[in-house]
Design a protein around this motif. Structure first.
Motif, PDB file in Angstrom:
ATOM      1  N   UNK A 262       0.851  -1.189   0.000  1.00 54.18           N
ATOM      2  CA  UNK A 262       0.000   0.000   0.000  1.00 54.18           C
ATOM      3  C   UNK A 262       0.887   1.239   0.000  1.00 54.18           C
ATOM      4  N   UNK A 263       0.565   2.199  -0.855  1.00 51.89           N
ATOM      5  CA  UNK A 263       1.362   3.418  -0.915  1.00 51.89           C
ATOM      6  C   UNK A 263       0.509   4.576  -1.421  1.00 51.89           C
ATOM      7  N   UNK A 264       0.989   5.791  -1.130  1.00 42.77           N
ATOM      8  CA  UNK A 264       0.334   7.005  -1.609  1.00 42.77           C
ATOM      9  C   UNK A 264       1.256   7.726  -2.572  1.00 42.77           C
ATOM     10  N   UNK A 265       0.668   8.325  -3.601  1.00 40.48           N
ATOM     11  CA  UNK A 265       1.448   9.142  -4.524  1.00 40.48           C
ATOM     12  C   UNK A 265       1.283  10.601  -4.145  1.00 40.48           C
TER      13      UNK A 265
ATOM     14  N   UNK B 221       4.782   7.545  -0.720  1.00 33.21           N
ATOM     15  CA  UNK B 221       4.838   7.231   0.705  1.00 33.21           C
ATOM     16  C   UNK B 221       4.412   5.790   0.898  1.00 33.21           C
ATOM     17  N   UNK B 222       5.354   4.940   1.305  1.00 29.43           N
ATOM     18  CA  UNK B 222       5.059   3.527   1.541  1.00 29.43           C
ATOM     19  C   UNK B 222       4.283   3.395   2.846  1.00 29.43           C
ATOM     20  N   UNK B 223       3.079   2.854   2.775  1.00 26.79           N
ATOM     21  CA  UNK B 223       2.214   2.748   3.945  1.00 26.79           C
ATOM     22  C   UNK B 223       2.418   1.418   4.670  1.00 26.79           C
TER      23      UNK B 223
ATOM     24  N   UNK C 239      10.674  -2.276  -5.925  1.00 23.72           N
ATOM     25  CA  UNK C 239       9.709  -1.993  -6.995  1.00 23.72           C
ATOM     26  C   UNK C 239       9.083  -0.601  -6.834  1.00 23.72           C
ATOM     27  N   UNK C 240       8.889  -0.160  -5.595  1.00 24.09           N
ATOM     28  CA  UNK C 240       8.379   1.194  -5.388  1.00 24.09           C
ATOM     29  C   UNK C 240       9.410   2.242  -5.800  1.00 24.09           C
TER      30      UNK C 240
ATOM     31  N   UNK D 166      11.142   8.318  -2.021  1.00 27.64           N
ATOM     32  CA  UNK D 166      10.287   7.268  -1.474  1.00 27.64           C
ATOM     33  C   UNK D 166      10.357   7.375   0.034  1.00 27.64           C
ATOM     34  N   UNK D 167       9.231   7.681   0.655  1.00 29.69           N
ATOM     35  CA  UNK D 167       9.149   7.828   2.107  1.00 29.69           C
ATOM     36  C   UNK D 167       8.897   6.458   2.737  1.00 29.69           C
ATOM     37  N   UNK D 168       9.712   6.108   3.732  1.00 26.78           N
ATOM     38  CA  UNK D 168       9.626   4.788   4.361  1.00 26.78           C
ATOM     39  C   UNK D 168       9.045   4.830   5.766  1.00 26.78           C
TER      40      UNK D 168
END
Length: 244
Positions: A164-167, A173-175, A197-198, A210-212
């Motif tokens: 799950x992630x937000x653009x 942002x990796x949820x 892959x993200x 890419x926010x972790x």
């Protein structure tokens, strides 16, 4: 998110602080959490601005730790233009070259929930998301907003992982990521592969970061994040390279 999204100054937003509760990551510590007023939905502009200040999304809520006398939780992100996979990560990419991906809206699917429920029961039975339920899953990982997505990972016809992630305007942002649990799948390091892959998806979308989420140096479960070098950490209002 569109760069033309309307913005409200952060100073005009309302926030609430939770009462102290047991810390999910560090034993014998209490935590408090700062939440954006639930009446302020995580709309574009607001979400973009707050993510730069270390806020994360869970369901419809934007939050960040706000613990008195403790700064152990630190927001981290990968500047994707500078990232180069290390030897272990390159092996993981080769090992999973037979996996295909598909990005879809963050809607509920019984297939996704079945994988999630097995993952929580088998990997996180000692955590605060156990026992899993459909309502809990919907509240946490589904959202009818254009920025909320799921990346499905398939081995042939078998769904083996979901990320799950937000653009956002300035990155992804990796949820949360969950995946199949078996001896064969464990060898594939699907959690690491999903992050790789993200990173690829960031590059495809020409997004810089890419926010972790949060990284705690003392927390063993979070050590994987520092392997994605170079990693930047939020220091006050500025993002700086993580130097250890």
């Amino acid at each position: 998110m569109s760069s033309n999204a309307p913005r409200r100054p952060v100073r005009d937003l309302r926030f609430f602080l939770t009462v102290p509760h047991a810390c999910s990551y560090l034993p014998d510590r209490e935590a408090t959490t700062l939440f954006l007023d639930p009446q302020e939905s995580p709309v574009p502009g607001v979400y973009d601005s707050l993510s730069l200040l270390g806020f994360r999304r869970s369901g419809r809520h934007l939050y960040r730790p706000h613990c008195e006398g403790c700064n152990a939780c630190r927001s981290v992100r990968i500047p994707v233009s500078h990232f180069m996979a290390n030897r272990t990560q390159r092996k993981i990419l080769r090992r999973n070259s037979d996996i295909t991906t598909r990005v879809i809206p963050a809607r509920f699917s019984s297939k996704h929930y079945a994988l999630y429920a097995d993952y929580i029961r088998l990997r996180h039975a000692d955590g605060d998301m156990y026992p899993p339920s459909r309502d809990q899953y919907r509240t946490f990982l589904t959202l009818e907003e254009p920025y909320a997505h799921l990346m499905e990972l398939y081995l042939g016809e078998e769904l083996v992982a979901v990320a799950a992630f937000d653009q956002l305007e300035h990155g992804l942002s990796a949820i949360y990521t969950f995946f199949g649990v078996s001896e064969a799948l464990d060898k594939r390091s699907l959690g690491t592969f999903a992050i790789l892959k993200l990173i690829e998806f960031c590059r495809h979308k020409t997004l810089p970061h890419l926010y972790l989420g949060y990284w705690i140096e003392e927390c063993r479960k979070m050590r994987y994040k520092q392997a994605f070098t170079p990693v930047e950490v939020l220091d006050g209002r500025h993002w700086r390279p993580l130097i250890r």
